[in-house]
Motif scaffolding. Structure first.
Motif, PDB file in Angstrom:
ATOM      1  N   SER A  98       0.814  -1.220   0.000  1.00  0.00           N
ATOM      2  CA  SER A  98       0.000   0.000   0.000  1.00  0.00           C
ATOM      3  C   SER A  98       0.843   1.264   0.000  1.00  0.00           C
ATOM      4  O   SER A  98       0.367   2.335  -0.394  1.00  0.00           O
ATOM      5  CB  SER A  98      -0.926   0.000   1.223  1.00  0.00           C
ATOM      6  OG  SER A  98      -0.187   0.142   2.425  1.00  0.00           O
ATOM      7  N   ARG A 105      -3.314   5.609  -1.919  1.00  0.00           N
ATOM      8  CA  ARG A 105      -4.205   4.459  -2.046  1.00  0.00           C
ATOM      9  C   ARG A 105      -5.676   4.844  -1.997  1.00  0.00           C
ATOM     10  O   ARG A 105      -6.497   4.248  -2.694  1.00  0.00           O
ATOM     11  CB  ARG A 105      -3.889   3.430  -0.958  1.00  0.00           C
ATOM     12  CG  ARG A 105      -3.989   3.962   0.462  1.00  0.00           C
ATOM     13  CD  ARG A 105      -3.560   2.926   1.485  1.00  0.00           C
ATOM     14  NE  ARG A 105      -3.624   3.426   2.851  1.00  0.00           N
ATOM     15  CZ  ARG A 105      -2.658   4.123   3.424  1.00  0.00           C
ATOM     16  NH1 ARG A 105      -1.558   4.416   2.748  1.00  0.00           N
ATOM     17  NH2 ARG A 105      -2.784   4.542   4.674  1.00  0.00           N
ATOM     18  N   THR A 109      -8.092   4.287  -5.207  1.00  0.00           N
ATOM     19  CA  THR A 109      -9.273   3.426  -5.071  1.00  0.00           C
ATOM     20  C   THR A 109     -10.540   4.175  -5.454  1.00  0.00           C
ATOM     21  O   THR A 109     -11.449   3.617  -6.070  1.00  0.00           O
ATOM     22  CB  THR A 109      -9.374   2.895  -3.641  1.00  0.00           C
ATOM     23  OG1 THR A 109      -8.156   2.229  -3.287  1.00  0.00           O
ATOM     24  CG2 THR A 109     -10.531   1.919  -3.497  1.00  0.00           C
ATOM     25  N   LEU A 144     -13.211  -4.555  -8.459  1.00  0.00           N
ATOM     26  CA  LEU A 144     -12.379  -3.676  -7.635  1.00  0.00           C
ATOM     27  C   LEU A 144     -11.382  -4.468  -6.799  1.00  0.00           C
ATOM     28  O   LEU A 144     -10.217  -4.065  -6.653  1.00  0.00           O
ATOM     29  CB  LEU A 144     -13.271  -2.831  -6.723  1.00  0.00           C
ATOM     30  CG  LEU A 144     -14.084  -1.714  -7.383  1.00  0.00           C
ATOM     31  CD1 LEU A 144     -14.962  -1.024  -6.357  1.00  0.00           C
ATOM     32  CD2 LEU A 144     -13.161  -0.700  -8.042  1.00  0.00           C
ATOM     33  N   ASP A 145     -11.831  -5.579  -6.255  1.00  0.00           N
ATOM     34  CA  ASP A 145     -10.948  -6.384  -5.410  1.00  0.00           C
ATOM     35  C   ASP A 145      -9.769  -6.936  -6.209  1.00  0.00           C
ATOM     36  O   ASP A 145      -8.625  -6.954  -5.729  1.00  0.00           O
ATOM     37  CB  ASP A 145     -11.754  -7.524  -4.783  1.00  0.00           C
ATOM     38  CG  ASP A 145     -10.997  -8.192  -3.646  1.00  0.00           C
ATOM     39  OD1 ASP A 145     -10.186  -7.510  -2.995  1.00  0.00           O
ATOM     40  OD2 ASP A 145     -11.201  -9.387  -3.420  1.00  0.00           O
ATOM     41  N   THR A 148      -7.329  -3.904  -7.029  1.00  0.00           N
ATOM     42  CA  THR A 148      -6.604  -3.320  -5.895  1.00  0.00           C
ATOM     43  C   THR A 148      -5.759  -4.331  -5.132  1.00  0.00           C
ATOM     44  O   THR A 148      -5.098  -3.966  -4.156  1.00  0.00           O
ATOM     45  CB  THR A 148      -7.598  -2.668  -4.917  1.00  0.00           C
ATOM     46  OG1 THR A 148      -8.554  -3.657  -4.480  1.00  0.00           O
ATOM     47  CG2 THR A 148      -8.342  -1.519  -5.578  1.00  0.00           C
ATOM     48  N   TRP A 151      -2.205  -3.478  -4.828  1.00  0.00           N
ATOM     49  CA  TRP A 151      -1.930  -2.361  -3.919  1.00  0.00           C
ATOM     50  C   TRP A 151      -2.007  -2.776  -2.459  1.00  0.00           C
ATOM     51  O   TRP A 151      -1.867  -1.929  -1.574  1.00  0.00           O
ATOM     52  CB  TRP A 151      -2.918  -1.224  -4.159  1.00  0.00           C
ATOM     53  CG  TRP A 151      -2.908  -0.695  -5.556  1.00  0.00           C
ATOM     54  CD1 TRP A 151      -1.925  -0.850  -6.482  1.00  0.00           C
ATOM     55  CD2 TRP A 151      -3.947   0.056  -6.187  1.00  0.00           C
ATOM     56  NE1 TRP A 151      -2.273  -0.231  -7.653  1.00  0.00           N
ATOM     57  CE2 TRP A 151      -3.509   0.341  -7.504  1.00  0.00           C
ATOM     58  CE3 TRP A 151      -5.182   0.537  -5.769  1.00  0.00           C
ATOM     59  CZ2 TRP A 151      -4.281   1.065  -8.406  1.00  0.00           C
ATOM     60  CZ3 TRP A 151      -5.955   1.258  -6.658  1.00  0.00           C
ATOM     61  CH2 TRP A 151      -5.502   1.523  -7.968  1.00  0.00           C
ATOM     62  N   ILE A 153      -4.739  -3.905  -0.984  1.00  0.00           N
ATOM     63  CA  ILE A 153      -6.033  -3.437  -0.487  1.00  0.00           C
ATOM     64  C   ILE A 153      -7.078  -4.517  -0.748  1.00  0.00           C
ATOM     65  O   ILE A 153      -7.087  -5.158  -1.801  1.00  0.00           O
ATOM     66  CB  ILE A 153      -6.443  -2.114  -1.163  1.00  0.00           C
ATOM     67  CG1 ILE A 153      -5.485  -0.997  -0.727  1.00  0.00           C
ATOM     68  CG2 ILE A 153      -7.880  -1.742  -0.836  1.00  0.00           C
ATOM     69  CD1 ILE A 153      -5.728   0.309  -1.426  1.00  0.00           C
TER      70      ILE A 153
END
Length: 255
Positions: A98, A105, A109, A144-145, A148, A151, A153
């Motif tokens: 991150s 971040r 996002t 999205l998962d 990210t 990152w 996240i």
């Protein structure tokens, strides 16, 4: 004079140096430590030592972040313009990624959530946006998962809050719903008439094959009339055996 002040000054400098090396991290925080500009390790929570000038610490909050996605203008698959807003829940799972893999971040996002929201909803019709929100939320969350994950996240949940329509579109949808209700009412009425005609045809078949049933039905009708306490109606019952020959002659004449 200097012999007295120098030790005191040195003690103060040492105390300040020691104090600056001690960092306290809360239970929900982690410290990403860089040694001479290179990543060293992740520390925390509790008391950690960071040597000034040689090491640098960046705090990372591990708590779930609730972020509102600004209202987006979306054109649905059936060319309807709507305004959609949503909220996403995410948290940092890997403090190292991150900090190293993304500059900001939260901002990254947020921008990704906005573009994903427009992209996913643009592939569905308006009816799907209004009736299948759970499916759309799950689709957006998965996208999205996956994006990210690099990152560090984890997107835990996505919820579409509002789907706002223009006033003209609201009136059109209301008219469509009213027409749909009228269509269903006519279909139900027609089905009722069809079922009633079938039952009457069945009853006629039974009465035609069983004359005794017709006689019983005739007597039942007289009983129902007499129980209504109607003083202005006079009924003269006649035997069906006297009336049947007349019906038979009428039937032969018509044939």
């Amino acid at each position: 004079m200097f012999g007295i002040e120098l030790p005191v000054f040195a003690i103060v400098l040492i105390a300040l140096f020691v104090f600056s090396t001690i960092k306290i991290l809360n239970e929900y925080e982690r410290g990403v430590i860089f040694l001479l500009g290179r990543f060293w390790k992740v520390k925390g929570p509790g008391i950690i030592i960071v040597i000034p000038g040689i090491q640098r610490m960046v705090r990372v909050d591990l708590r779930t972040i609730v972020m509102d996605v600004p209202t987006q203008d979306v054109i649905s698959r059936d060319n309807v313009s709507v305004k959609v807003s949503a909220v996403i829940y995410f948290r940092v799972m890997d403090p190292e990624k991150s900090i190293i893999q993304v500059e900001n971040r939260v901002e990254a996002t947020s921008q990704l959530a906005q573009t994903t929201l427009r992209s996913v909803l643009g592939q569905h019709e308006l009816d799907d946006m209004l009736s299948e929100r759970d499916k759309l939320n799950a689709d957006i969350q998965v996208i999205l998962d996956q994006a990210t994950e690099t990152w560090g996240i984890k997107v835990t949940n996505v919820e579409i809050k509002h789907v706002d329509l223009d006033e003209s579109m609201v009136r059109a949808i209301a008219a469509q719903a009213e027409a749909e209700r009228a269509r269903r009412a006519k279909v139900i009425h027609a089905e009722g008439e069809f079922q009633a005609s079938q039952k009457l045809a069945d009853a006629a078949s039974v009465l035609a094959t069983h004359p005794q049933a017709l006689q019983l039905r005739y007597l039942q009708t007289l009983t129902e009339i007499s129980s209504e306490k109607n003083t202005q109606t006079i009924v003269f019952p006649m035997p069906l055996d006297l009336i049947r020959p007349i019906f038979d002659k009428i039937t032969k004449i018509s044939d």
